[in-house]
Motif scaffolding. Structure first.
Motif, PDB file in Angstrom:
ATOM      1  N   ASP A   1      23.527  64.637  25.865  1.00 52.25           N
ATOM      2  CA  ASP A   1      24.269  65.051  26.740  1.00 52.25           C
ATOM      3  C   ASP A   1      24.767  66.365  25.906  1.00 52.25           C
ATOM      4  O   ASP A   1      25.860  65.876  25.745  1.00 52.25           O
ATOM      5  CB  ASP A   1      24.681  64.241  27.672  1.00 52.25           C
ATOM      6  N   ARG A   2      25.318  66.917  27.168  1.00 54.26           N
ATOM      7  CA  ARG A   2      26.149  68.884  26.354  1.00 54.26           C
ATOM      8  C   ARG A   2      27.751  67.678  27.008  1.00 54.26           C
ATOM      9  O   ARG A   2      27.993  66.912  27.827  1.00 54.26           O
ATOM     10  CB  ARG A   2      26.319  69.499  27.082  1.00 54.26           C
ATOM     11  N   ALA A   3      28.667  67.926  25.930  1.00 50.54           N
ATOM     12  CA  ALA A   3      29.752  68.272  25.913  1.00 50.54           C
ATOM     13  C   ALA A   3      30.760  69.403  26.200  1.00 50.54           C
ATOM     14  O   ALA A   3      30.335  70.437  25.739  1.00 50.54           O
ATOM     15  CB  ALA A   3      30.602  66.938  24.949  1.00 50.54           C
ATOM     16  N   PRO A   4      31.989  69.118  26.530  1.00 55.83           N
ATOM     17  CA  PRO A   4      32.458  71.152  25.942  1.00 55.83           C
ATOM     18  C   PRO A   4      32.431  71.740  24.597  1.00 55.83           C
ATOM     19  O   PRO A   4      32.469  71.127  23.297  1.00 55.83           O
ATOM     20  CB  PRO A   4      34.142  70.502  26.179  1.00 55.83           C
ATOM     21  N   ASP A   5      32.925  72.450  25.000  1.00 61.32           N
ATOM     22  CA  ASP A   5      32.390  73.815  23.536  1.00 61.32           C
ATOM     23  C   ASP A   5      31.659  73.324  22.713  1.00 61.32           C
ATOM     24  O   ASP A   5      32.091  73.024  20.816  1.00 61.32           O
ATOM     25  CB  ASP A   5      33.666  73.437  22.709  1.00 61.32           C
ATOM     26  N   GLY A   6      29.987  73.051  22.801  1.00 57.85           N
ATOM     27  CA  GLY A   6      28.982  73.178  22.203  1.00 57.85           C
ATOM     28  C   GLY A   6      29.374  72.028  21.284  1.00 57.85           C
ATOM     29  O   GLY A   6      27.726  71.317  20.526  1.00 57.85           O
ATOM     30  N   ASP A   7      29.557  71.061  22.021  1.00 59.98           N
ATOM     31  CA  ASP A   7      30.041  69.167  21.637  1.00 59.98           C
ATOM     32  C   ASP A   7      28.318  69.021  22.348  1.00 59.98           C
ATOM     33  O   ASP A   7      27.551  68.969  22.782  1.00 59.98           O
ATOM     34  CB  ASP A   7      31.039  68.391  21.528  1.00 59.98           C
ATOM     35  N   ALA A   8      28.179  67.366  21.234  1.00 51.75           N
ATOM     36  CA  ALA A   8      26.445  66.392  22.420  1.00 51.75           C
ATOM     37  C   ALA A   8      27.466  64.884  22.021  1.00 51.75           C
ATOM     38  O   ALA A   8      28.097  65.065  21.120  1.00 51.75           O
ATOM     39  CB  ALA A   8      25.416  66.638  21.413  1.00 51.75           C
TER      40      ALA A   8
ATOM     41  N   GLY B   1      30.925  76.854  35.756  1.00 47.53           N
ATOM     42  CA  GLY B   1      30.580  77.252  36.897  1.00 47.53           C
ATOM     43  C   GLY B   1      29.108  77.768  36.142  1.00 47.53           C
ATOM     44  O   GLY B   1      28.368  78.716  36.513  1.00 47.53           O
ATOM     45  N   SER B   2      29.314  78.025  34.737  1.00 48.66           N
ATOM     46  CA  SER B   2      28.316  78.213  33.685  1.00 48.66           C
ATOM     47  C   SER B   2      27.235  76.942  32.971  1.00 48.66           C
ATOM     48  O   SER B   2      26.962  77.906  31.318  1.00 48.66           O
ATOM     49  CB  SER B   2      28.876  79.214  32.884  1.00 48.66           C
ATOM     50  N   GLY B   3      28.030  75.805  33.474  1.00 48.58           N
ATOM     51  CA  GLY B   3      27.869  74.830  33.037  1.00 48.58           C
ATOM     52  C   GLY B   3      27.863  74.449  31.483  1.00 48.58           C
ATOM     53  O   GLY B   3      27.540  73.330  30.655  1.00 48.58           O
ATOM     54  N   ILE B   4      29.631  74.266  31.414  1.00 52.70           N
ATOM     55  CA  ILE B   4      30.376  74.524  30.095  1.00 52.70           C
ATOM     56  C   ILE B   4      30.858  73.491  30.431  1.00 52.70           C
ATOM     57  O   ILE B   4      32.070  73.326  31.313  1.00 52.70           O
ATOM     58  CB  ILE B   4      30.766  75.428  29.698  1.00 52.70           C
ATOM     59  N   PRO B   5      30.660  71.927  30.106  1.00 56.42           N
ATOM     60  CA  PRO B   5      31.819  70.452  31.009  1.00 56.42           C
ATOM     61  C   PRO B   5      33.274  71.182  30.393  1.00 56.42           C
ATOM     62  O   PRO B   5      33.736  71.920  28.988  1.00 56.42           O
ATOM     63  CB  PRO B   5      31.358  69.676  30.334  1.00 56.42           C
ATOM     64  N   ASP B   6      34.321  70.611  31.505  1.00 56.47           N
ATOM     65  CA  ASP B   6      35.513  70.895  31.184  1.00 56.47           C
ATOM     66  C   ASP B   6      36.103  69.708  30.144  1.00 56.47           C
ATOM     67  O   ASP B   6      35.476  68.316  30.035  1.00 56.47           O
ATOM     68  CB  ASP B   6      36.691  71.200  32.457  1.00 56.47           C
ATOM     69  N   TYR B   7      36.989  69.062  29.840  1.00 55.28           N
ATOM     70  CA  TYR B   7      38.361  68.415  29.133  1.00 55.28           C
ATOM     71  C   TYR B   7      38.590  67.430  30.210  1.00 55.28           C
ATOM     72  O   TYR B   7      38.855  65.934  29.334  1.00 55.28           O
ATOM     73  CB  TYR B   7      38.668  68.892  28.261  1.00 55.28           C
ATOM     74  N   ARG B   8      39.407  67.905  31.303  1.00 52.17           N
ATOM     75  CA  ARG B   8      40.328  67.350  32.069  1.00 52.17           C
ATOM     76  C   ARG B   8      39.725  66.635  33.461  1.00 52.17           C
ATOM     77  O   ARG B   8      38.989  67.601  34.192  1.00 52.17           O
ATOM     78  CB  ARG B   8      41.429  67.559  32.036  1.00 52.17           C
ATOM     79  N   ASP B   9      40.109  65.380  33.732  1.00 55.26           N
ATOM     80  CA  ASP B   9      39.795  65.116  35.301  1.00 55.26           C
ATOM     81  C   ASP B   9      40.950  65.754  35.828  1.00 55.26           C
ATOM     82  O   ASP B   9      41.445  66.273  35.988  1.00 55.26           O
ATOM     83  CB  ASP B   9      40.125  64.081  35.460  1.00 55.26           C
TER      84      ASP B   9
END
Length: 266
Positions: free
Chosen positions: A153-160, A26-34
């Motif tokens: 595009d953003r990815a989890p934990d600051g990755d791109a 909800g803060s815009g940080i993607p998660d890893y799993r479905d």
């Protein structure tokens, strides 16, 4: 609309709280799993690859340089704020987070164990010196102006999500000893520091119940604390969109967005 069973579970209990990536989406940080607990993208960097390959480090830091500004700008959402409010009521014995974003502390939680470390700090793998990520980010951008101008595009934990020729990307060495610097987080293949794990186990033993917020518990790093609570006969509840690895151990499962499920605490 809040779940009455969740309200009842939380009421008048001293809780051990474990949070995962779903707490920060909800803060815009993607998660890893479905929803089935499967990886949405290739698995994150592991320690052996990072330490064993300069090319891997170049790729990691180039992508991280581009993704960092969005992560650094992330702010707590209502899930973080609700848990901070619950702590302020004296209802949380300890909050253990598997996230590395620092958003629980930003929301006001004080009794937090960052099980997997913090992404806003660096650690030298040779001399152990620690430094701030912001300073390192400035140096990365100075040394790699062509990459600094890119977007992805953003990815989890600051990755791109960036694919490119990373062979020219310059990674600054440790200013103290010239060694390899990595984020002060637990990579795959690393173990969480023992003192953090023991603090979490002690809090599980001291708590009345366990509340999992936004974690599929697919890795043992977090699952072990739910297993310990179940072994001790303590009730466990989880708020998570999709299945968890501990579904058979839960006395309550709420399939909902974390912020929506906990907003009643605000």
């Amino acid at each position: 609309m809040s779940d009455p069973k969740l309200r009842a579970f939380i009421a008048s209990r001293n809780l051990f709280v474990l949070t995962g990536a779903g707490c920060s989406t909800g803060s815009g940080i993607p998660d890893y799993r479905d929803g089935d607990g499967a990886w949405k993208r290739p698995q994150p960097m592991n320690l052996a690859t990072f330490m064993g390959s300069e090319a891997a480090r170049q790729r990691y830091w180039a992508r991280s340089m581009i993704g960092w500004p969005k992560l650094a700008a992330a702010r707590p959402n209502d899930a973080h704020r609700a848990l901070a409010a619950l702590e302020a009521q004296g209802r949380i014995s300890l909050l253990v987070t598997q996230n590395v974003d620092g958003l629980h502390q930003a929301a006001g939680s004080g009794n937090v164990v960052d099980l997997h470390g913090r992404i806003d700090a660096l650690r030298c793998m040779d001399c152990g010196a620690k430094s701030a990520r912001e300073k390192f980010q400035t140096e990365l951008a100075r040394l790699n102006p062509d990459f600094a101008a890119r977007t992805a595009d953003r990815a989890p934990d600051g990755d791109a999500d960036l694919e490119a020729d990373f062979s020219s990307f310059a990674v600054p060495p440790c200013p103290a000893c010239g060694g390899v610097q990595k984020p002060d987080v637990v990579f795959f293949g690393e173990c969480a520091p023992g003192e953090r794990v023991e603090a979490a186990y002690a809090a599980v033993r001291a708590a009345d119940a366990v509340l999992v917020v936004g974690s599929s518990l697919m890795v043992r790093s977090g699952l072990r604390f739910v297993e310990e609570a179940a072994r001790l006969g303590k009730p466990c509840a989880a708020i998570n969109l999709g299945r968890t690895r501990a579904d058979d151990l839960l006395s309550l499962k709420v399939e909902a967005d974390c912020a929506e499920a906990l907003r009643f605490l605000l």
